[in-house]
Structures are given as C-alpha cells and as structure tokens.
Design a protein around this motif. Sequence first.
Motif, PDB file in Angstrom:
ATOM      1  N   LYS A  17     -73.718 -16.976 -43.270  1.00  0.00           N
ATOM      2  CA  LYS A  17     -72.592 -17.347 -42.423  1.00  0.00           C
ATOM      3  C   LYS A  17     -72.026 -18.702 -42.839  1.00  0.00           C
ATOM      4  CE  LYS A  17     -73.268 -13.869 -39.471  1.00  0.00           C
ATOM      5  NZ  LYS A  17     -72.307 -12.763 -39.302  1.00  0.00           N
ATOM      6  N   ARG A  18     -70.707 -18.839 -42.753  1.00  0.00           N
ATOM      7  CA  ARG A  18     -70.039 -20.129 -42.978  1.00  0.00           C
ATOM      8  C   ARG A  18     -69.597 -20.687 -41.632  1.00  0.00           C
ATOM      9  NH1 ARG A  18     -65.238 -20.492 -45.908  1.00  0.00           N
ATOM     10  NH2 ARG A  18     -65.839 -22.533 -46.752  1.00  0.00           N
ATOM     11  N   ALA A  19     -70.036 -21.903 -41.344  1.00  0.00           N
ATOM     12  CA  ALA A  19     -69.742 -22.528 -40.053  1.00  0.00           C
ATOM     13  C   ALA A  19     -68.994 -23.836 -40.247  1.00  0.00           C
ATOM     14  CB  ALA A  19     -71.036 -22.782 -39.287  1.00  0.00           C
ATOM     15  N   LEU A  20     -67.985 -24.056 -39.427  1.00  0.00           N
ATOM     16  CA  LEU A  20     -67.267 -25.328 -39.389  1.00  0.00           C
ATOM     17  C   LEU A  20     -67.657 -26.059 -38.126  1.00  0.00           C
ATOM     18  CD1 LEU A  20     -65.059 -27.317 -40.378  1.00  0.00           C
ATOM     19  CD2 LEU A  20     -63.418 -25.951 -39.035  1.00  0.00           C
ATOM     20  N   ALA A  72     -50.755 -30.057 -37.977  1.00  0.00           N
ATOM     21  CA  ALA A  72     -50.467 -29.581 -39.323  1.00  0.00           C
ATOM     22  C   ALA A  72     -51.720 -29.635 -40.194  1.00  0.00           C
ATOM     23  CB  ALA A  72     -49.342 -30.404 -39.953  1.00  0.00           C
ATOM     24  N   ALA A  73     -52.512 -30.703 -40.031  1.00  0.00           N
ATOM     25  CA  ALA A  73     -53.747 -30.846 -40.805  1.00  0.00           C
ATOM     26  C   ALA A  73     -54.755 -29.770 -40.427  1.00  0.00           C
ATOM     27  CB  ALA A  73     -54.346 -32.228 -40.593  1.00  0.00           C
ATOM     28  N   VAL A  74     -54.821 -29.416 -39.161  1.00  0.00           N
ATOM     29  CA  VAL A  74     -55.756 -28.385 -38.709  1.00  0.00           C
ATOM     30  C   VAL A  74     -55.373 -27.025 -39.288  1.00  0.00           C
ATOM     31  CG1 VAL A  74     -56.677 -27.161 -36.707  1.00  0.00           C
ATOM     32  CG2 VAL A  74     -56.338 -29.638 -36.603  1.00  0.00           C
ATOM     33  N   HIS A  75     -54.093 -26.696 -39.225  1.00  0.00           N
ATOM     34  CA  HIS A  75     -53.648 -25.408 -39.760  1.00  0.00           C
ATOM     35  C   HIS A  75     -53.822 -25.367 -41.280  1.00  0.00           C
ATOM     36  CE1 HIS A  75     -51.981 -23.353 -36.219  1.00  0.00           C
ATOM     37  NE2 HIS A  75     -51.688 -24.565 -35.775  1.00  0.00           N
ATOM     38  N   GLU A  80     -57.077 -23.535 -46.089  1.00  0.00           N
ATOM     39  CA  GLU A  80     -57.812 -23.934 -47.279  1.00  0.00           C
ATOM     40  C   GLU A  80     -59.290 -23.556 -47.220  1.00  0.00           C
ATOM     41  OE1 GLU A  80     -57.015 -28.086 -47.591  1.00  0.00           O
ATOM     42  OE2 GLU A  80     -54.974 -27.799 -48.389  1.00  0.00           O
ATOM     43  N   LEU A  81     -59.873 -23.581 -46.019  1.00  0.00           N
ATOM     44  CA  LEU A  81     -61.293 -23.255 -45.895  1.00  0.00           C
ATOM     45  C   LEU A  81     -61.555 -21.763 -46.041  1.00  0.00           C
ATOM     46  CD1 LEU A  81     -62.359 -25.644 -42.996  1.00  0.00           C
ATOM     47  CD2 LEU A  81     -62.990 -25.822 -45.414  1.00  0.00           C
ATOM     48  N   GLY A  82     -60.578 -20.955 -45.740  1.00  0.00           N
ATOM     49  CA  GLY A  82     -60.748 -19.513 -45.888  1.00  0.00           C
ATOM     50  C   GLY A  82     -61.623 -18.922 -44.804  1.00  0.00           C
ATOM     51  N   PHE A 125     -57.917 -21.507 -36.258  1.00  0.00           N
ATOM     52  CA  PHE A 125     -59.088 -20.820 -36.789  1.00  0.00           C
ATOM     53  C   PHE A 125     -59.284 -19.439 -36.168  1.00  0.00           C
ATOM     54  CE2 PHE A 125     -59.846 -25.313 -37.581  1.00  0.00           C
ATOM     55  CZ  PHE A 125     -60.071 -25.279 -38.953  1.00  0.00           C
ATOM     56  N   GLY A 126     -58.770 -19.266 -34.958  1.00  0.00           N
ATOM     57  CA  GLY A 126     -58.842 -17.953 -34.341  1.00  0.00           C
ATOM     58  C   GLY A 126     -58.009 -16.922 -35.083  1.00  0.00           C
ATOM     59  N   ARG A 127     -56.901 -17.353 -35.660  1.00  0.00           N
ATOM     60  CA  ARG A 127     -56.026 -16.418 -36.368  1.00  0.00           C
ATOM     61  C   ARG A 127     -56.760 -15.707 -37.515  1.00  0.00           C
ATOM     62  NH1 ARG A 127     -50.791 -16.352 -35.973  1.00  0.00           N
ATOM     63  NH2 ARG A 127     -50.707 -18.512 -35.214  1.00  0.00           N
ATOM     64  N   GLY A 128     -57.456 -16.483 -38.326  1.00  0.00           N
ATOM     65  CA  GLY A 128     -58.185 -15.896 -39.444  1.00  0.00           C
ATOM     66  C   GLY A 128     -59.301 -14.980 -38.988  1.00  0.00           C
TER      67      GLY A 128
END
Length: 258
Positions: A17-20, A72-75, A80-82, A125-128
């Motif tokens: 799992k990838r976690a932010l 803008a930085a969050v989006h 970029e993080l995928g 992040f919910g969108r992805g």
Amino acid sequence: MSETMTDYTTLFRLDGKRALLIGAGGIGREAALALAAHGAEVICADKDPLTAKATAADTGGEALELDITDAAAVHRAARELGDLDVVVLTAATNVRKGILDYAPEEFDRVVALNLKATFTVLQAFGRGMVERGTGSIVVFSSVRGFVVEPGQSVYAATKAGAIQLVKTAAAEFGAAGVRVNAIAPGVVETPLTDQIKNDPGWYRAYATKGALGRWSKPTELAGAVVFLASDAAGYVTGSTVMVDGGWTAVDGRFTPPA
C-alpha cells in the motif's frame, strides 16, 4: 485455505500500500511510523520540509513539502503522486481566544487550515481513489467537534465541520469503494499543548476529565490510524473513532459517592 476464509493474521497488514501522511510532526509522526511498521510505503508531507524529511528518514519513506492551504499545490501533488491507497490528514491549528477577542485574520487562519484545507484534501485525493475504485482517507478531528469549552469556538466549529465533511465524502465516495473516516483524539501530550501542561491545575483538570485519569501519548493514536487504513476496517466508513480516554463518555469532573 478456502476462498471464503479470512486470514486474520494479515488483517491489519498494509503491504504493497502507498500512504500519504499529511502533518508529519507529533501525532502524524507516530501515525507514519505505525503505517510503515505494518508494511505501507509512506510519503511524509508537511509544510515544514525539515519535519517531513525527519519523519521520512525514520520511516524509510519519501518526504514532501506541502502547504495544504494552497489548493493548487494540493491538487498538483495529487496528480504527481499518482495512485494512493491511504491518505491521513493530521495537520491543524488553533487560536485559543474568546469570541469577543477573536480577530478576523485569526478566524480566517484557523478555518483555512482546519476546514477549507480538509475539503481540498478530500477533493484532490478522493478524486483519484474514486476513479480507481479503492482507498481509505482518515481525517483527524477532535473531541472539540462534540464538546467545547471557553476559548475554543472557531477550532471546535472547524473540527465539527470536518466530521460533517467526512460523512459527506463517505456518502459520495462509498459506491466507488472508497472509505472516509475521522479520528477524534482527546488531550494529547505534544509540544502544541505545552501551555496547558505548564499549568498544573489546568493539566490535572484535563487528566481527570476522562475515564482513564491521564493524558494520552501520540503513540496511542497510531492504532486507530492503522485500523482505519487496513482491511480490518473494510466495512467502516463515515464514522468518527473516539480515541479520547473516555472524555466524551464521562459526565463532569466530580465523582459522587457510590
């Protein structure tokens, strides 16, 4: 093993799992360590790059400088993080003042981080996660989302608002298989609570408010993060997990005779 059987020995594992983790100091640092200990690859994000790097070094993960009040930085970070499996948001701020003394710029600062940025994180992040059809988002609220005291008006309002954002995101993202939950800590031993800890009477009053008669440590919040991130919470969404030592269960500070 039959396909219908669950391997309970791996129920809390996060391998692959990838976690932010957003807000990499204090409680966030312990959450990052716990996620990594259960197998997750953790990206440690913080407005302070030194804090992000220090926590990333301890988890063996990646550091990311990120100011979540910059939408803008969050989006951009989300793009970029995928693919991410878990997002944990711990970042928050407080200005402890009475309503009559609150300055407009103080109100705006607390709302910008605690409420508006929470919305931005859920959206970005919910969108992805919705597009992929999987994911878990964990937002830190507070007991102040439920009970208040003088001087906590704006903070309490934002923490209550965060809970409602979590519920709405859970309702909107659920059909896609994305879970969204909140954690509500009580009083925690961190550098941010030094003002209270340095006042013996204040410190003792908080310690005796809950059922356990003491403050919590940041490490005691980490288990709830791992639970909500993992398959162990596969049917948990739209919930607020109270990690408050019984703060919201106990009626008052006076113990009457039995």
